[in-house]
Design a protein around this motif. Structure first.
Motif, short mmCIF file in Angstrom:
data_model
loop_
_atom_site.label_atom_id
_atom_site.label_comp_id
_atom_site.label_asym_id
_atom_site.label_seq_id
_atom_site.Cartn_x
_atom_site.Cartn_y
_atom_site.Cartn_z
N LEU A 79 39.64 50.41 35.29
CA LEU A 79 39.57 49.47 36.34
C LEU A 79 39.54 50.08 37.97
CD1 LEU A 79 40.28 46.40 36.49
CD2 LEU A 79 42.49 47.44 36.59
N ASN A 80 39.81 51.75 37.93
CA ASN A 80 39.96 51.58 39.12
C ASN A 80 38.53 51.65 39.83
OD1 ASN A 80 40.91 52.14 41.69
ND2 ASN A 80 41.14 54.86 41.13
N ALA A 81 37.59 51.84 39.50
CA ALA A 81 36.00 51.82 39.72
C ALA A 81 35.21 51.22 38.58
CB ALA A 81 35.38 53.64 39.30
N TRP A 82 36.08 49.90 38.57
CA TRP A 82 35.08 48.80 38.27
C TRP A 82 33.36 49.22 38.45
CZ3 TRP A 82 33.28 44.51 40.90
CH2 TRP A 82 34.09 44.19 42.36
N GLU A 83 33.48 49.05 40.21
CA GLU A 83 31.95 48.82 40.28
C GLU A 83 30.95 49.24 39.64
OE1 GLU A 83 32.28 46.45 44.46
OE2 GLU A 83 33.54 48.63 44.53
N GLU A 84 31.89 50.67 39.17
CA GLU A 84 30.69 51.57 39.05
C GLU A 84 30.41 51.49 37.06
OE1 GLU A 84 33.05 52.63 41.37
OE2 GLU A 84 31.76 52.76 43.00
N ALA A 85 31.45 51.00 36.50
CA ALA A 85 31.18 51.05 35.19
C ALA A 85 30.30 49.70 34.90
CB ALA A 85 33.24 51.14 34.85
N THR A 86 29.16 49.88 35.33
CA THR A 86 28.22 49.06 34.42
C THR A 86 28.22 48.67 33.37
OG1 THR A 86 27.01 50.32 36.48
CG2 THR A 86 25.91 48.82 35.22
N GLY A 87 28.37 47.94 32.87
CA GLY A 87 28.82 47.17 31.71
C GLY A 87 29.44 46.84 30.93
N TYR A 88 30.79 47.71 31.68
CA TYR A 88 32.34 47.45 31.02
C TYR A 88 32.90 46.00 31.43
CZ TYR A 88 31.80 51.95 29.20
OH TYR A 88 31.74 53.05 28.96
N TYR A 89 32.37 45.15 32.28
CA TYR A 89 32.48 43.55 33.12
C TYR A 89 32.03 42.78 33.67
CZ TYR A 89 36.48 47.61 33.99
OH TYR A 89 37.38 48.74 33.82
N THR A 90 32.57 42.08 32.89
CA THR A 90 31.53 41.00 33.04
C THR A 90 30.58 40.41 34.02
OG1 THR A 90 33.03 39.08 32.80
CG2 THR A 90 32.01 39.68 30.77
N ASP A 91 30.66 39.38 34.63
CA ASP A 91 29.94 39.17 36.20
C ASP A 91 31.32 38.38 36.32
OD1 ASP A 91 27.51 39.67 35.94
OD2 ASP A 91 26.55 38.48 35.18
N LYS A 92 32.11 37.65 35.24
CA LYS A 92 33.17 36.63 35.80
C LYS A 92 34.76 37.42 35.92
CE LYS A 92 35.68 32.78 34.16
NZ LYS A 92 36.37 32.09 33.25
N GLU A 93 34.55 38.58 35.27
CA GLU A 93 35.35 39.80 35.63
C GLU A 93 35.40 40.40 36.49
OE1 GLU A 93 36.94 40.60 30.97
OE2 GLU A 93 34.92 41.89 32.22
N GLN A 94 34.04 41.04 37.79
CA GLN A 94 33.90 41.95 38.40
C GLN A 94 34.02 40.56 39.50
OE1 GLN A 94 29.99 43.27 38.50
NE2 GLN A 94 29.81 43.69 36.01
N ALA A 95 33.66 39.46 39.51
CA ALA A 95 34.17 38.28 40.61
C ALA A 95 35.43 38.10 41.12
CB ALA A 95 33.24 37.18 40.42
N ALA A 96 36.50 38.18 40.02
CA ALA A 96 37.59 37.88 40.28
C ALA A 96 38.29 39.67 40.86
CB ALA A 96 38.19 37.93 38.65
N LEU A 97 37.74 40.67 40.38
CA LEU A 97 38.17 41.65 40.80
C LEU A 97 37.84 42.15 42.25
CD1 LEU A 97 37.56 43.96 37.73
CD2 LEU A 97 39.38 43.10 38.30
N ALA A 98 36.58 41.78 42.72
CA ALA A 98 36.59 41.38 43.92
C ALA A 98 36.82 41.00 44.83
CB ALA A 98 34.52 40.87 44.42
N LEU A 99 37.52 39.53 44.40
CA LEU A 99 38.52 38.83 45.07
C LEU A 99 39.48 38.99 45.31
CD1 LEU A 99 38.08 35.85 46.19
CD2 LEU A 99 39.04 34.57 43.97
N THR A 100 39.60 40.06 43.49
CA THR A 100 41.50 40.54 44.60
C THR A 100 41.47 42.21 45.51
OG1 THR A 100 41.55 40.04 41.57
CG2 THR A 100 42.93 41.84 42.91
N GLU A 101 40.53 42.25 45.13
CA GLU A 101 40.59 43.36 46.54
C GLU A 101 40.36 42.96 47.73
OE1 GLU A 101 37.37 46.25 46.06
OE2 GLU A 101 38.29 47.00 43.59
N ALA A 102 40.28 42.29 47.94
CA ALA A 102 39.35 40.89 49.05
C ALA A 102 40.50 40.16 50.22
CB ALA A 102 38.38 39.47 49.58
N ILE A 103 41.42 39.63 48.91
CA ILE A 103 42.55 39.28 49.68
C ILE A 103 43.20 40.15 49.21
CG2 ILE A 103 44.39 38.00 48.57
CD1 ILE A 103 42.57 36.15 46.61
N THR A 104 43.80 40.97 48.52
CA THR A 104 44.52 42.32 48.71
C THR A 104 44.59 43.44 49.92
OG1 THR A 104 44.72 42.44 46.07
CG2 THR A 104 45.45 44.52 47.72
N HIS A 105 43.33 43.70 50.50
CA HIS A 105 42.82 44.49 51.30
C HIS A 105 42.88 43.07 53.07
CE1 HIS A 105 43.15 47.65 49.84
NE2 HIS A 105 42.20 47.61 49.22
#
Length: 160
Positions: free
Chosen positions: A71-97
């Protein structure tokens, strides 16, 4: 680290409404996705108490060790997270930072493509609440450990 303050003991009138708001925020969102988002925010905020709690809860929700560890490298972990999960994680990072670049339109639009308005409102609330819990627990130095998945927080610390 030594606990500075027991938030639940010192301010129970704040603790209960935060728990209620956190519960309400999670409605309608897949529990495993909620845990991924909470883990990612906790990683970014360096909240060991919340990381311990939410990795345990993620396992209980059916999350795999591999996905938790990557999870700490979700963007590089191709194929492990769905597009929906990646969108949620990107939003998490944007809101957190939030101070880095607010929430970029591209990040918001990406999430909006995967979540309807109600789900998106709840997802934003989950992320916001997790950041609140992280900040409270980091400031209070809530001790790590001793919390079973899905259990209430021990009397000496604050839950998230």
């Amino acid at each position: 680290m030594t606990e500075r303050l027991s938030l639940m003991t010192a301010a129970p009138d704040l603790y209960a409404p935060m728990l209620a708001l956190t519960k309400a925020a999670k409605k309608g969102i897949d529990p495993a996705l909620v845990e991924l988002v909470q883990i990612r925010a906790s990683q970014l905020n360096h909240c060991a108490f919340c990381l311990d709690m939410h990795t345990k809860d993620a396992r209980k929700a059916g999350e795999t060790e591999e996905r938790i560890h990557l999870l700490n490298a979700w963007e590089e972990a191709t194929g492990y997270y769905t597009d929906k999960e990646q969108a949620a994680l990107a939003l998490t990072e944007a809101i957190t930072h939030l101070t880095d670049d607010f929430v970029p339109d591209a990040v918001y639009t990406r999430a909006a493509a995967h979540f309807d308005d109600t789900e998106l409102a709840h997802l934003i609330a989950v992320i916001t609440m997790m950041n609140s819990w992280n900040r409270l627990n980091v400031a209070a130095r809530t001790p790590v450990g001793g919390l079973l998945p899905g259990a209430a927080a021990p009397s000496r610390g604050a839950a998230s």
